[in-house]
Design an enzyme around this catalytic site. Structure first.
Site, short mmCIF file in Angstrom:
data_model
loop_
_atom_site.label_atom_id
_atom_site.label_comp_id
_atom_site.label_asym_id
_atom_site.label_seq_id
_atom_site.Cartn_x
_atom_site.Cartn_y
_atom_site.Cartn_z
CB CYS A 63 5.55 68.06 37.71
SG CYS A 63 4.67 68.30 36.16
CE LYS A 113 47.58 78.63 44.13
NZ LYS A 113 47.72 77.53 45.11
NE ARG A 143 52.61 77.71 44.53
CZ ARG A 143 52.86 76.45 44.90
NH1 ARG A 143 52.02 75.51 44.56
NH2 ARG A 143 53.93 76.15 45.60
N GLY A 164 44.56 71.15 40.56
CA GLY A 164 45.31 70.42 39.55
C GLY A 164 44.92 70.68 38.11
CE1 TYR A 204 3.58 70.36 42.57
CE2 TYR A 204 1.82 71.78 43.38
CZ TYR A 204 2.29 70.86 42.46
OH TYR A 204 1.48 70.46 41.43
CG HIS A 206 44.84 64.59 40.19
ND1 HIS A 206 44.15 63.67 39.42
CD2 HIS A 206 44.44 65.80 39.76
CE1 HIS A 206 43.39 64.32 38.56
NE2 HIS A 206 43.55 65.61 38.74
CG ASN A 209 10.69 67.31 31.47
OD1 ASN A 209 11.52 67.99 32.04
ND2 ASN A 209 10.31 66.12 31.90
CG ASP A 210 6.30 67.81 26.69
OD1 ASP A 210 7.42 67.33 26.39
OD2 ASP A 210 5.25 67.14 26.66
NE ARG A 225 42.98 73.89 47.65
CZ ARG A 225 43.57 73.45 46.55
NH1 ARG A 225 43.70 74.26 45.52
NH2 ARG A 225 44.06 72.23 46.47
CG MET A 282 43.94 76.26 35.24
SD MET A 282 43.30 77.90 35.60
CE MET A 282 42.89 77.76 37.33
NE ARG A 284 6.45 60.28 35.23
CZ ARG A 284 7.68 60.64 35.59
NH1 ARG A 284 8.34 61.54 34.88
NH2 ARG A 284 8.27 60.09 36.63
N GLY A 294 4.76 71.74 33.30
CA GLY A 294 5.50 70.60 32.76
C GLY A 294 6.68 71.13 31.96
CB SER A 305 1.43 70.84 37.49
OG SER A 305 2.70 70.26 37.72
#
Length: 892
Positions: free
Chosen positions: A844, A26, A96, A105, A864, A468, A781-782, A352, A107, A574, A779, A777
């Site tokens: 992956c 602002k 403000r 909205g 990739y 809002h 997640n694990d 803005r 704050m 999988r 993995g 690749s």
């Protein structure tokens, strides 16, 4: 001496638009508008560094802040020709917030500050309008008491409603000067009753109270929630902007409004907005009064009767249209404007970058590139990758029957069905229980942010296109219908009525945020068309990006969806998901129950034709694109029945004893299955399982190659490898299977054998493993679980606490832990490619669709990323932005 305060106004400013980190969005943009010579009320910004100091020093200020504020306030007084606290010609100000990222909205704001029992009389004399003065004073008491003193606004609303009822007034505009005086007396009495002390009369105390409240609101619940949802760091802080008040509520030649330089819902190049005559800004954005259209064309398109600003204030409208064009050309982006008209003169209160829907963002970016305002590269950088999710899901079927209950304003496009709830708290509770909900409110407020986020859509009976609800819904990508005045919402009875129909909590309704329709029941949907501007943008994206994008897919539907969204192959198939199909799960369980290898092979022979057909279908759909097939990864007990009835069914089908099945279940039970007998460990102990899968893959590849004439080149991935020896043993078996089938069929195909890097040991010994692996690749997640020693399934209860305490900036299972897990990926990539320069590298896990993780993959040189089908366009865009980011880093 540190400079804490920057002034603007009178055609000049100490700041500029590039100083958002210091002055907030602002303050920086007000300074820029002042430097452009636009009509901006003078003021000053207290920097974000003061906010940092405030929280680091027990909510106190730097010693030299006060004299800087006093000097800046004196400069505002000089420009305005008025004095703060004067009983002759009082200066009033607004206070403000202004963070570097827009947080609409979230704050606190205080308007009309500087009014007290003496200055209100001076304002009445100067304006020659006693009603206006006391209306402003009652607004100030209510807002200041709520924001600074902690007296809830509901107290004041009750007082005003009671007064109106007692005097038979319907609208606020019916009240006269004496009425507002009486309301002011009642408001002040309520403050004294609640606090035990009178409303503050010292304007200096008012000012510092408001400044403290705005800094304090940086850590309020709704701001914290908004920052979490939008990944805004808490240490950015907010600036505070103090600005001379101008008044849109002094009479019929006054107005206030909100405008966008282009349509934020559709992206069309049209002036879009709303205004109210004789009102203040909060009346528009809070939905207290339903506003009027800005342009005559918009009014006519909506068949609205109230006149547009273009018709009521034509000269001021032309000035505003001129400002709109200047600001868009200057900032080269769609702007969100706030303005006030005081006695026929236009004042700009804010500009803005405007929040917009995903569809609008794409259209605006593409149009601006075509217009020559920005480059194609800038257009690609303009789109938030996550926002594309809004475009990739179904919309209402135009041919479906609709039972329309009500019409409102099409405030945020898209379609959603869900069960009706009437509070944000209920929305969050129902959502946690798996219910899809529509949040129905008379009007939303910033406190509703959590419930809005979990809702499928938002419906309000009050408010306009810039309320809002509308602004927040568009930013979140939620459909929203606002200002549906036909609804009679009964919070206590948990129901609403429309057209003599009662809809109760839990009933299903459908919203069409593109038309403003509210419908009873669930309405069918249709798939999106990814053409036009979206297609143009994605063409530019694909020209820029270096990373390839594949999809995680194992079903024909997933594979077709992935192709539709532009996937360049399958990065993770999988195979265990295929085992759960009802037609083959009995044979899988027979294989697990078998007492010896011969019994296992007999069961596997039943499964192999299914596996082969699975791969035939996938290879045909992918039409020559690479397909990476991961061999069986989970522990065997996951395939066994859990209930007594299921055990009896399996035992009967397998010709086995139920007691034997229970015993086998117990034998396979593991205390920590994630680190147990799974992945390549299964292939080592039961090689016939991986042999069957390899045979199915190669037979399918041969069949499709013969059928289509296009060679299929499968990529076989061995999971959970921790040592080179594990990979070598299984690789030898797969190569022998391939050689047998190629010899028998007379067809020889190229193929690759690689591994999934999921263990820290594999990453650290990647040089040795790469001697045998054609590709890695990651993995993630694990790899994240094994690196952090943290279960993805069990970390939910404390991950958010860790984020709040700053231990994790983001959930490491959603966005890659670049310092820890990322370091292991980088080590593996460097050591792997040192041993094998042509080593193909991909990712992956779920991180393959996360923009921040994709940027990391670009930096470390992966080939990739692979992600879920619906995230493929998001990954493509993120990959292009990562390439552009790396390009700019190289030239910096």
């Amino acid at each position: 001496m540190t400079k804490w305060v920057y002034t603007f106004g009178g055609g000049t400013a100490e700041g500029r638009s590039e100083m958002k980190n210091l002055l907030g969005g602002k303050g920086a943009n007000l300074a820029e508008m002042a430097n452009l010579g636009l009509p901006v009320p003078p003021g000053f910004s207290i920097t974000t560094e003061v906010c940092t100091f405030f929280y680091a020093n027990n909510q106190t200020y730097p010693a030299d802040l006060k004299p800087q504020v006093e000097a800046a306030l004196s400069q505002v007084e000089t420009i305005m020709g008025a004095s703060f606290g004067s009983v002759e010609n009082p200066l009033l100000v607004s206070v403000r917030s202004g963070a570097r990222a827009s947080m609409p909205g979230m704050m606190d704001t205080v308007l009309n500050l500087g009014l007290n029992d003496q200055t209100v009389e001076a304002l009445a004399r100067r304006s020659n309008d006693e009603r206006f003065a006391y209306d402003s004073y009652r607004r100030f008491i209510q807002m200041y008491s709520d924001v600074v003193l902690g007296v809830e606004h509901l107290h004041f609303e009750d007082i005003l409603d009671s007064y109106k009822n007692d005097h038979d007034y319907r609208q606020d505009t019916d009240l006269k000067a004496d009425d507002w005086k009486a309301v002011v007396v009642a408001y002040k009495a309520k403050v004294k009753e609640e606090l035990g002390r009178p409303f503050p009369q010292s304007v200096e105390d008012q000012l510092w109270g408001a400044i403290g409240a705005v800094f304090g609101s940086w850590m309020n619940h709704r701001a914290i929630t908004y920052r979490r949802l939008h990944d805004i760091p808490a240490d950015w802080g907010t600036a505070v902007t103090v600005q001379a008040m101008v008044f849109g509520n002094m009479g019929e030649d006054c107005a206030t409004g909100v405008a966008f330089t282009r349509n934020p819902s559709t992206g069309a190049r049209e002036f879009y907005g709303e205004y109210l005559v004789n009102a203040q800004g909060e009346d528009v954005v809070a939905g207290i009064r339903t506003p009027q259209y800005l342009t005559k064309a918009a009014r006519m398109a909506a068949s609205a009767t109230l006149p547009s600003m273009e018709e009521v204030l034509p000269a001021v409208y032309r000035d505003l249209d001129d400002v709109r064009r200047k600001l868009e050309a200057h900032f080269t982006d769609m702007q969100d404007l706030e303005f006030t008209v005081q006695q026929g003169k236009l004042w700009m209160l804010q500009t803005r970058t405007g929040k917009r829907t995903a569809a609008a963002a794409v259209k605006i970016a593409v149009d601006m590139a075509r217009e020559g305002l920005i480059s194609k590269e800038k257009a690609v950088q303009r789109i938030e990758p996550e926002a594309l999710d809004q475009l990739l899901h179904p919309t209402l079927d135009p041919k479906a029957e609709r039972k329309v209950l009500a019409h409102g304003l099409p405030a945020s496009p898209g379609a959603a069905s869900g069960r009706v709830v009437f509070s944000a708290e209920d929305a969050e509770t129902w959502s946690k229980n798996g219910e899809k909900v529509i949040l129905v409110r008379i009007e939303t407020s910033p406190e509703d942010i959590g419930g809005m986020h979990v809702s499928q859509g938002i419906l309000t009976s009050r408010g306009g296109m810039t309320s809002h609800a509308a602004v927040v819904a568009r930013g979140m990508g939620r459909p929203c219908v606002a200002g549906a005045g036909e609804l009679r919402i009964d919070y206590k009875g948990r129901q609403f009525k429309s057209m003599d129909i009662t809809v109760r909590e839990g009933d299903v309704i459908t919203l069409d945020g593109s038309t403003g329709q509210v419908m009873l029941g669930s309405v069918p949907t249709v798939e999106p068309e990814l053409t036009g501007d979206f297609g143009t943008l994605m063409t530019w994206v694909d020209e820029i990006r270096k990373l390839r994008v594949r999809a995680n897919a194992e079903t024909p539907l997933d594979a077709r969806t992935a192709r539709h969204f532009g996937a360049e192959g399958i990065g993770l198939c999988r195979t265990e998901h295929m085992f759960f199909d009802p037609a083959r799960i009995i044979a899988v369980r027979e294989m697990i129950l078998a007492a010896d290898e011969a019994g296992r092979r007999q069961a596997l022979a039943k499964i192999q034709p299914y596996q082969k057909n699975d791969f035939v279908e996938l290879f045909e759909i992918m039409d020559g694109l690479p397909v990476t097939v991961r061999l069986l990864a989970p522990p065997l007990h996951e395939f066994l029945p859990g209930t007594e009835a299921e055990m009896e069914e399996v035992a009967k089908a397998a010709g086995a004893d139920v007691a034997a099945l229970r015993a086998r279940n117990a034998q396979l039970h593991e205390a920590n299955p994630m680190l147990g007998h799974r992945g390549c460990r299964l292939g080592i102990t039961y090689p016939e399982i991986y042999e069957m899968q390899a045979r199915a893959i190669f037979e399918a590849a041969i069949e499709v190659t013969r059928k289509t004439g296009k060679p299929v080149s499968p990529e076989i991935m061995i999971p959970l490898v921790g040592t080179k020896k594990e990979l070598d043993l299984l690789k030898t078996m797969i190569e022998q299977t391939a050689a047998e089938l190629f010899a028998a069929s007379g067809v020889t195909l190229s193929y690759m054998i690689g591994t999934m890097i999921e263990l820290p040991r594999a990453a650290l010994t990647a040089g040795a493993i790469a001697e045998s692996a054609a590709f890695f690749s990651f993995g993630t997640n694990d790899l994240t679980q094994t690196t952090l020693g943290m279960s993805r399934d069990d970390s939910g209860p404390f991950i958010e606490v860790y984020r709040q305490k700053g231990i994790f900036e983001r959930d490491p299972f959603a966005s890659l832990d670049q310092e820890g897990v990322g370091e292991l990926i980088q080590i593996a990539a460097e050591r792997g490619r040192k041993a094998r320069p042509d080593l193909k590298l991909g990712i992956c896990g779920e991180h393959g669709g996360d923009p921040a993780s994709i940027a990391f993959c670009q930096r470390v040189g992966l080939n990739y990323v692979s992600c879920s089908p619906y995230r493929v366009p998001i990954a493509r865009l993120a990959a292009a932005q990562a390439a552009l980011g790396q390009r700019s880093d190289a030239t910096a």
